[in-house]
Design a protein around this motif. Structure first.
Motif, PDB file in Angstrom:
ATOM      1  N   GLU A  41       5.935  34.234  30.877  1.00 48.17           N
ATOM      2  CA  GLU A  41       6.859  34.845  29.915  1.00 48.17           C
ATOM      3  C   GLU A  41       6.834  36.370  30.006  1.00 48.17           C
ATOM      4  O   GLU A  41       7.864  37.020  29.811  1.00 48.17           O
ATOM      5  CB  GLU A  41       6.546  34.396  28.485  1.00 48.17           C
ATOM      6  CG  GLU A  41       7.569  34.945  27.497  1.00 48.17           C
ATOM      7  CD  GLU A  41       7.533  34.287  26.125  1.00 48.17           C
ATOM      8  OE1 GLU A  41       8.398  34.636  25.303  1.00 48.17           O
ATOM      9  OE2 GLU A  41       6.661  33.420  25.888  1.00 48.17           O
TER      10      GLU A  41
ATOM     11  N   LYS B   7      10.096  38.531  30.452  1.00 48.91           N
ATOM     12  CA  LYS B   7      10.386  39.580  29.483  1.00 48.91           C
ATOM     13  C   LYS B   7      10.684  40.910  30.181  1.00 48.91           C
ATOM     14  O   LYS B   7      11.572  41.660  29.777  1.00 48.91           O
ATOM     15  CB  LYS B   7       9.198  39.751  28.527  1.00 48.91           C
ATOM     16  CG  LYS B   7       9.457  40.709  27.362  1.00 48.91           C
ATOM     17  CD  LYS B   7       8.202  40.931  26.535  1.00 48.91           C
ATOM     18  CE  LYS B   7       7.758  39.656  25.857  1.00 48.91           C
ATOM     19  NZ  LYS B   7       6.582  39.875  24.972  1.00 48.91           N
TER      20      LYS B   7
ATOM     21  N   LYS C  94      10.984  25.516  28.047  1.00 50.93           N
ATOM     22  CA  LYS C  94      11.141  26.158  26.731  1.00 50.93           C
ATOM     23  C   LYS C  94      11.208  27.672  26.855  1.00 50.93           C
ATOM     24  O   LYS C  94      11.989  28.333  26.152  1.00 50.93           O
ATOM     25  CB  LYS C  94       9.991  25.739  25.807  1.00 50.93           C
ATOM     26  CG  LYS C  94      10.057  24.295  25.348  1.00 50.93           C
ATOM     27  CD  LYS C  94       8.966  23.986  24.346  1.00 50.93           C
ATOM     28  CE  LYS C  94       9.061  22.530  23.878  1.00 50.93           C
ATOM     29  NZ  LYS C  94       7.988  22.198  22.902  1.00 50.93           N
ATOM     30  N   ILE C  95      10.396  28.221  27.728  1.00 54.66           N
ATOM     31  CA  ILE C  95      10.421  29.674  27.937  1.00 54.66           C
ATOM     32  C   ILE C  95      11.739  30.082  28.590  1.00 54.66           C
ATOM     33  O   ILE C  95      12.361  31.080  28.198  1.00 54.66           O
ATOM     34  CB  ILE C  95       9.226  30.122  28.803  1.00 54.66           C
ATOM     35  CG1 ILE C  95       7.904  29.835  28.099  1.00 54.66           C
ATOM     36  CG2 ILE C  95       9.333  31.617  29.124  1.00 54.66           C
ATOM     37  CD1 ILE C  95       6.678  30.152  28.929  1.00 54.66           C
TER      38      ILE C  95
ATOM     39  N   GLU D 252      14.585  28.587  28.388  1.00 57.11           N
ATOM     40  CA  GLU D 252      15.659  28.467  27.396  1.00 57.11           C
ATOM     41  C   GLU D 252      15.720  29.721  26.520  1.00 57.11           C
ATOM     42  O   GLU D 252      16.802  30.193  26.153  1.00 57.11           O
ATOM     43  CB  GLU D 252      15.414  27.231  26.528  1.00 57.11           C
ATOM     44  CG  GLU D 252      16.529  26.963  25.529  1.00 57.11           C
ATOM     45  CD  GLU D 252      16.284  25.711  24.707  1.00 57.11           C
ATOM     46  OE1 GLU D 252      17.040  25.487  23.751  1.00 57.11           O
ATOM     47  OE2 GLU D 252      15.331  24.965  25.033  1.00 57.11           O
ATOM     48  N   LYS D 253      14.577  30.263  26.205  1.00 56.84           N
ATOM     49  CA  LYS D 253      14.487  31.477  25.383  1.00 56.84           C
ATOM     50  C   LYS D 253      15.169  32.664  26.052  1.00 56.84           C
ATOM     51  O   LYS D 253      15.737  33.536  25.383  1.00 56.84           O
ATOM     52  CB  LYS D 253      13.005  31.778  25.115  1.00 56.84           C
ATOM     53  CG  LYS D 253      12.742  32.984  24.247  1.00 56.84           C
ATOM     54  CD  LYS D 253      11.242  33.140  24.025  1.00 56.84           C
ATOM     55  CE  LYS D 253      10.936  34.382  23.210  1.00 56.84           C
ATOM     56  NZ  LYS D 253       9.465  34.545  22.990  1.00 56.84           N
ATOM     57  N   TYR D 254      15.138  32.685  27.391  1.00 55.97           N
ATOM     58  CA  TYR D 254      15.700  33.825  28.128  1.00 55.97           C
ATOM     59  C   TYR D 254      17.028  33.490  28.815  1.00 55.97           C
ATOM     60  O   TYR D 254      17.522  34.267  29.627  1.00 55.97           O
ATOM     61  CB  TYR D 254      14.681  34.320  29.167  1.00 55.97           C
ATOM     62  CG  TYR D 254      13.509  35.015  28.534  1.00 55.97           C
ATOM     63  CD1 TYR D 254      13.523  36.377  28.294  1.00 55.97           C
ATOM     64  CD2 TYR D 254      12.385  34.284  28.130  1.00 55.97           C
ATOM     65  CE1 TYR D 254      12.457  37.013  27.676  1.00 55.97           C
ATOM     66  CE2 TYR D 254      11.310  34.901  27.515  1.00 55.97           C
ATOM     67  CZ  TYR D 254      11.357  36.274  27.291  1.00 55.97           C
ATOM     68  OH  TYR D 254      10.300  36.898  26.674  1.00 55.97           O
TER      69      TYR D 254
ATOM     70  N   LYS E 229      19.551  36.213  28.418  1.00 55.98           N
ATOM     71  CA  LYS E 229      19.060  37.591  28.572  1.00 55.98           C
ATOM     72  C   LYS E 229      19.388  38.161  29.947  1.00 55.98           C
ATOM     73  O   LYS E 229      19.555  39.361  30.108  1.00 55.98           O
ATOM     74  CB  LYS E 229      17.540  37.626  28.355  1.00 55.98           C
ATOM     75  CG  LYS E 229      17.092  37.089  26.994  1.00 55.98           C
ATOM     76  CD  LYS E 229      17.235  38.132  25.923  1.00 55.98           C
ATOM     77  CE  LYS E 229      16.827  37.557  24.565  1.00 55.98           C
ATOM     78  NZ  LYS E 229      15.486  37.889  24.188  1.00 55.98           N
TER      79      LYS E 229
END
Length: 301
Positions: free
Chosen positions: A15, A19, A44-45, A47-49, A52
């Protein structure tokens, strides 16, 4: 456009890597993530990005890195599309926020100088993300051979390569990919110039789970180091000065002295000396073996 290829396997610091991509001030890049059949699901990680930055994720069915890390790099590189430039970023390394921005800012001069290998400044970080080294910077334009013999460090993540060079030459498949990146810098630049972007920083993570940070793989690393020096001396001998050749010979000699039971190493080293008529140096090599044996015998008495 630049492709950033991530051969993924470990989730621990992944992550932080993502990031750093999301924080780029210039989003003109595409990320290709090749999952080496990892038991650690990054969905899951990811999906978070997902909104972005632009990325493609592929989970491969077989774990190739355990057999050949370089082959894992290669199949990840094949994911890239029409990009002209390519970075292979470790799944635990971190980009400074201006890396992509300064890549494009310097690109006109890079093209003008006909450069095919670009290098960023680096700093080592530990598993907590704390700095554990000074910043490693380099001359703006430096010959790759001079860089190799200058005392410094090198990591695959800090380079951007011209993709045509990667496709035409390819990475040498050394165990653990150890020194495969160093040889790539020499060969992809045609043993010519490398362009350094000093004001952009890449953070190279050294931890117990990284290849560089582990100490239980020293024999494998030694095998890779020997293969690297043997290749340079047997296939690229004319690329070096006499003084540089002496340094390379000393390096490969040390490989054998660290593994004196390996007769194949001894035979290959002997072949180098004889094929280049280096009989005096070969005599010195034999003397170093006998001296080393004598020293070890005295210590063990």
């Amino acid at each position: 456009m630049i492709a950033i290829v991530i051969p993924y396997y470990k989730i621990t610091f992944f992550e932080e890597t993502l990031k750093s991509l999301a924080n780029q001030t210039d989003k003109r890049f595409k990320v290709y993530i090749g999952d080496d059949a990892s038991p650690e699901d990054p969905s899951k990680i990811l999906e978070k990005y997902s909104k972005k930055f632009d990325f493609v994720y592929t989970k491969f069915e077989n774990n190739l890195g355990c057999i050949s890390l370089v082959k894992q790099w290669e199949r990840c590189i094949k994911m890239a599309n029409k990009e002209d430039w390519l970075m292979i970023l470790g799944d635990d390394d971190v980009l400074g926020e201006n890396v992509v921005k300064l890549f494009y800012k310097n690109l006109p001069e890079i093209k003008k100088e006909n450069i095919t290998v670009i290098r960023f400044s680096t700093c080592k970080i530990n598993d907590l993300g704390n700095l554990i080294s000074d910043v490693y910077q380099h001359p703006k334009i430096e010959n790759a051979v001079d860089f190799f013999f200058r005392k410094t460090r090198s990591s695959l993540s800090e380079y951007v390569f011209n993709k045509k060079k990667i496709n035409a030459i390819g990475f040498k498949d050394y165990p653990l990919g150890w020194f495969s990146d160093v040889l790539a810098v020499l060969e992809f630049s045609n043993f010519g110039n490398v362009y350094s972007i000093k004001t952009a920083l890449i953070y190279i993570r050294i931890s117990e789970i990284s290849i560089s940070g582990r100490s239980d793989n020293m024999k494998i690393k030694l095998k890779a180091v020997f293969s690297f020096y043997y290749y340079l001396l047997s296939s690229k001998y004319n690329k070096f000065t006499d003084e540089q050749r002496k340094i390379l010979l000393n390096k490969i000699n040390k490989c054998y002295l660290n593994d004196k039971k390996n007769m194949l190493m001894f035979i290959k080293i002997s072949k180098i000396y004889f094929s280049n008529y280096l009989f005096t140096f070969y005599s010195e090599f034999l003397k170093s073996i006998f001296f080393n044996l004598k020293t070890n015998f005295s210590k063990n008495r």
